[in-house]
Scaffold this active site. Structure first.
Site, short mmCIF file in Angstrom:
data_model
loop_
_atom_site.label_atom_id
_atom_site.label_comp_id
_atom_site.label_asym_id
_atom_site.label_seq_id
_atom_site.Cartn_x
_atom_site.Cartn_y
_atom_site.Cartn_z
N LYS A 44 -1.57 0.80 -8.11
CA LYS A 44 -2.39 1.70 -9.10
C LYS A 44 -3.07 1.61 -9.66
O LYS A 44 -3.61 0.24 -10.84
CB LYS A 44 -0.57 2.41 -9.64
CG LYS A 44 0.07 3.15 -8.45
CD LYS A 44 0.14 4.11 -7.97
CE LYS A 44 1.12 4.56 -6.43
NZ LYS A 44 1.80 5.35 -6.49
C1 LIG Z 1 2.67 5.92 -5.66
C2 LIG Z 1 3.42 7.31 -6.10
C3 LIG Z 1 4.75 7.42 -6.63
C4 LIG Z 1 5.75 6.67 -6.90
O1 LIG Z 1 5.73 5.14 -6.91
P1 LIG Z 1 6.22 4.33 -6.95
O2 LIG Z 1 6.24 3.15 -8.34
O3 LIG Z 1 6.03 3.75 -5.47
O4 LIG Z 1 8.18 4.99 -7.15
C5 LIG Z 1 5.07 9.41 -7.00
N1 LIG Z 1 3.28 10.08 -6.75
C6 LIG Z 1 2.03 9.57 -5.88
C7 LIG Z 1 1.69 10.76 -5.51
C8 LIG Z 1 2.02 8.44 -5.87
O5 LIG Z 1 0.95 7.81 -5.18
#
Ligand SMILES: *Cc1c(COP(=O)(O)O)cnc(C)c1O
Length: 431
Positions: free
Chosen positions: A200
């Site tokens: 991210k």
């Molecule tokens: C990455 C992501 C999540 C989940 O996050 P995690 O930390 O991997 O559990 C939820 N929604 C979206 C749109 C994402 O890109």
């Protein structure tokens, strides 16, 4: 016109320039993690000042949120937000048909049924008109996703939520730093969920998540829920009394320390990213048949993922299926060294868990209301069109030093577009 790399020409992006490190691990990150380790601040019960409470404070201050609650990951953040808002068995939660699977799973984790809505063809975010069409007496909440870093239409969504008395949980996992009419995404609905997963925009060295809200009572319910239903108060010894249903969704202190160090460098990274990405997109916007991602007026796009749509007719390929053009371009661009890939191979409602109602026990939560499973291949025309005719660039452009690489990517696109006849031959063969 130079020869395409797929047919023996020299690639636009030299092999030794293709690798990009993300996240960027610098000396400050190592030091922050080691300091937390050496300082024995390996708390997991969140009492007192520690890397976790530091991160909550820093995140709230940097983006302007009233309350921030750190949790173990973004999926837990979404589920905990729904729980704190009393979403449970018998409820429906409207989510977009294009997103990461976690957006659709979070309601199921709360024993609520996810109801999917189609998306907007330009922003790729949930379509407010389709949201309104799918509201029933059981609808309890909407989860708009700020997909790829583009803010969803929060004016319309909050208006619909107010009209029908629904909660709004923003899935801002891909969009920290994005703004909608000057307000940070995540802070517009009742609650906002972020992810710090390594890929991210603001990462940790593993998994992490953050919840934000304006409502102090909701923040307290989230804190309680992340720690076994207990109430932790500064200066009071932990008493191990639980006041409600809870989970162990606490954030790891070392991961909080890492993100604190990343957050210190975020402003510089973000400035560089905006400059690099907008320059890159301005070049690509010149190419016929290519729809580049754009920031809508009065919004800031966080550019987490860059999604490009290809239009066969505008490319001069009438009658060619979008999938055929996409596959030709994917092959040619990858050969040039541009790592084009798909993000989501199908709409969320086509995922097996929702089609086969793979939930808890005897088909819960769907069997609570008698709701049917979704039907693979049916409905969601905009989501299907976008998946069929687009490809993405992920991660590489997040690096603040990616400007030169993106310049080479643009060279590659221009080279492929200059060899239109080859693209046409490949696309027609695949059609
Ligand atoms: C990455 C992501 C999540 C989940 O996050 P995690 O930390 O991997 O559990 C939820 N929604 C979206 C749109 C994402 O890109």
């Amino acid at each position: 016109m130079s020869k395409l790399a797929a047919f023996g020409g020299t690639a636009a992006v030299p092999r030794d320039r293709r690798r990009v490190q993300w996240p960027l691990v610098e000396e400050e990150d190592r030091k922050a993690v080691l300091d937390a380790l050496d300082g024995a601040r390996l708390v997991s019960d969140t009492d007192g000042v520690n890397p976790v409470s530091d991160l909550e404070e820093n995140w709230a201050r940097r983006f302007g949120f009233a309350h921030c609650v750190a949790v173990s990951n973004g999926t837990a953040a979404l589920a905990l937000a729904l729980s704190a808002l009393d979403v449970g068995p018998g409820d429906e939660v409207i989510v977009p048909a294009l997103s990461f699977i976690a957006t659709g799973l979070a309601p199921v984790h709360q024993m609520a049924v996810p109801v999917f809505a189609d998306i907007d063809p330009v922003t790729f975010n949930i379509d407010p008109d389709d949201v309104e069409r799918r509201i029933t007496p059981r609808t309890k909440a909407i989860i708009p996703v700020h997909l790829h870093g583009a803010p969803a239409d929060m004016d319309r969504i909050t208006a619909i939520a107010r009209k029908y008395g629904l909660a709004v949980v923003e899935d801002a996992a891909q969009a920290p730093g994005a703004t909608h009419r000057g307000r940070p995404v995540g802070g517009i609905g009742d609650a906002g969920a972020f992810s710090l997963q390594v890929s991210k925009n603001i990462p940790t060295c593993g998994e992490g998540g953050l919840l934000v809200t304006r409502d102090p009572e909701l923040a307290e319910a989230m804190r309680c829920g992340r720690q076994f239903g207990e109430v932790i108060e500064a200066g009071r010894e932990r008493d191990y009394v639980s006041y409600g249903l809870g989970w162990n969704y606490k954030m790891n202190a070392l991961q909080a320390a890492f993100t604190n160090a990343q957050l210190d460098r975020y402003d510089g990274y973000e400035r560089a990213r905006q400059h690099n990405v907008t320059g890159f997109l301005a070049r690509l916007a010149q190419l016929p048949g290519l729809q580049v991602p754009t920031a809508l007026p009065d919004t800031t796009h966080a550019w987490h993922i860059l999604r490009f749509r290809f239009d066969p007719a505008a490319f001069g390929l009438d009658g060619v299926r979008p999938e055929a053009l996409r596959s030709a371009l994917r092959r040619l661009l990858r050969a040039e060294g541009v790592p084009m890939s798909q993000y989501q191979l199908m709409p969320l409602p086509d995922q097996k868990v929702f089609v086969d109602r793979v939930g808890f026990g005897a088909g819960y939560p769907w069997s609570v209301t008698g709701a049917r499973g979704t039907v693979a291949g049916a409905g969601y025309p905009v989501t299907r069109a976008v998946i069929a005719d687009s490809l993405t660039i992920q991660k590489r452009h997040l690096h603040p030093g990616a400007g030169e690489l993106l310049g080479m990517y643009a060279d590659a696109f221009e080279k492929v577009w200059a060899n239109k006849d080859m693209v046409a031959t490949l696309a027609r063969a695949a059609s």
